[in-house]
Design an enzyme around this catalytic site. Structure first.
Site, PDB file in Angstrom:
ATOM      1  N   ASP A 129      38.740  -2.538   9.140  1.00  0.00           N
ATOM      2  CA  ASP A 129      39.057  -3.688   8.298  1.00  0.00           C
ATOM      3  C   ASP A 129      38.169  -3.658   7.057  1.00  0.00           C
ATOM      4  OD1 ASP A 129      36.640  -4.280   9.365  1.00  0.00           O
ATOM      5  OD2 ASP A 129      37.267  -6.091  10.417  1.00  0.00           O
ATOM      6  N   HIS A 157       0.858  -1.195   0.000  1.00  0.00           N
ATOM      7  CA  HIS A 157       0.000   0.000   0.000  1.00  0.00           C
ATOM      8  C   HIS A 157       0.891   1.241   0.000  1.00  0.00           C
ATOM      9  CE1 HIS A 157      -2.958   2.939   1.357  1.00  0.00           C
ATOM     10  NE2 HIS A 157      -3.901   2.075   1.018  1.00  0.00           N
TER      11      HIS A 157
END
Ligand code: COA
Ligand code: MG
Length: 346
Positions: free
Chosen positions: A326, A279
């Protein structure tokens, strides 16, 4: 500025990391590398809105406000009654022909065909792919086996559709059954391999079809969703391990926007990248919840800047906001900027 940094970053990563296979991603073998260029072209799919393919009024409504919707799914499957399937196919074909020249809109037009096991998917494909304009994304529901993928790819090979393509098609599959979930990583790896046999098909993501899944395993849906928790986590793990978008369940109680917000926040915190919706009122809530916060965007920009500096200084590891940076964090920053670019935040 950030754009040039990103391209610098992607070039750098390509040159320096790919050979070492530090970045791993969309591949059937765990040792090959991610294509960061394709990552940067990933289409945004925070909310995917289903519109029944035979409902011209709803289609017009969605198209009118397409700039505010990440992805519009013109449906041939369960949103369309059996007797209206043909009507849906023809309506979708008209829509593609009518709006396909608007590239911004075309990029957002997806089509969900019927499942390969339904026996009627070929009719969908036959009609929808008969026009000049081909949908940017195809959604393939109820993928339970590798054979479903083989049948789909075989159709493309035989029909030679990919020879007519000027742009790649994204393929999104659905997991909606116990067997589909248990075999998901194998099927997904197979899908990646099979897509590579066509030049222009890119496996982009997996949708978790929670309602069909519950019906299949005999579970009863509850508000807190304990019955699908393990399944949702499994879908996320498979998607993350193969660099695929992970799209969460529909919140079917579409008048309950607080409940939708709660479930969307939960999906984000679990790692989903987007959510299905039915919707228009659901779209702003989902898209806002799935967008990176301003704080996160600043974090990503800063991290990329620090990374560049560290490279120029010849430093390998570096610390940012108290964390040792990292590769997964760098990739995360890249993803954040990719989304931010698409929603005009950088
Ligand atoms: N896409 C585009 N427009 C939609 C829409 C959708 N998915 N759902 C509702 N609208 C439109 C309605 O047409 C209406 O516009 P209008 O007043 O100009 O006619 C407006 O939004 C408000 O709709 P509302 O009255 O609140 O809902 P509804 O009773 O018309 O429709 C549903 C409710 C659930 C039937 C409808 O949202 C729908 O069909 N959703 C998609 C269902 C689907 O595809 N399911 C399969 C995938 S799980
Ligand atoms: Mg379903």
């Amino acid at each position: 500025m950030i754009r040039s940094r990103i391209s610098f970053l992607s070039t750098f990563l390509m040159k320096n990391f790919l050979n070492r296979s530090i970045i791993r991603s969309q591949s059937s073998s765990s040792s090959s590398s991610i294509d960061l260029n394709s990552l940067s072209q990933t289409l945004l799919r925070r909310a995917i809105l289903y519109v029944p393919g035979n409902d011209q009024r709803k289609i017009d409504k969605a198209i009118k406000s397409f700039e505010k919707i990440d992805s519009i799914v013109l449906d041939c499957e369960d949103g369309v009654a059996v007797k209206s399937k043909d009507d849906a196919r023809k309506t979708i074909l008209n829509i593609l022909n009518q709006y396909g020249s608007n590239e911004l809109l075309w990029k957002k037009l997806s089509v969900r065909i019927n499942s390969m096991d339904s026996g009627i998917a070929y009719e969908d494909l036959e009609i929808i792919f008969s026009g000049k304009i081909i949908p940017r994304t195809i959604l393939l529901p109820k993928v339970d086996t590798k054979t479903n993928i083989d049948d789909f790819i075989e159709y493309f090979k035989k029909s030679k559709i990919n020879e007519r393509l000027k742009h790649p098609i994204d393929l999104i599959t659905y997991v909606e059954s116990a067997i589909g979930l248990l075999d998901l990583r194998d099927i997904a790896k197979h899908t990646i391999d099979m897509c590579k046999t066509l030049n222009n098909m890119h496996f982009a993501g997996i949708v978790f079809g929670s309602d069909d899944f519950c019906a299949n395993i005999g579970a009863t849906r509850s508000d807190e969703g304990k019955e699908v928790l393990m399944a949702r986590q499994h879908v996320i793990l498979v998607c993350k391990s193969l660099n695929l978008q992970a799209i969460d369940s529909v919140y079917i109680n579409f008048r309950d926007l607080d409940g939708l917000k709660r479930q969307s926040e939960e999906g984000v915190s679990m790692g989903f990248t987007g959510k299905q919706c039915i919707h228009p009122d659901q779209i702003p809530i989902i898209q806002e919840t799935y967008r990176p916060s301003d704080k996160k965007i600043e974090w990503a920009k800063g991290l990329i800047k620090e990374f560049e500096q560290a490279q120029q200084d010849g430093r390998g590891a570096f610390v940012y906001h108290g964390q040792m940076i990292d590769m997964p964090l760098l990739k995360q920053a890249y993803n954040v900027i990719n989304i931010a670019k698409q929603i005009g935040k950088v």
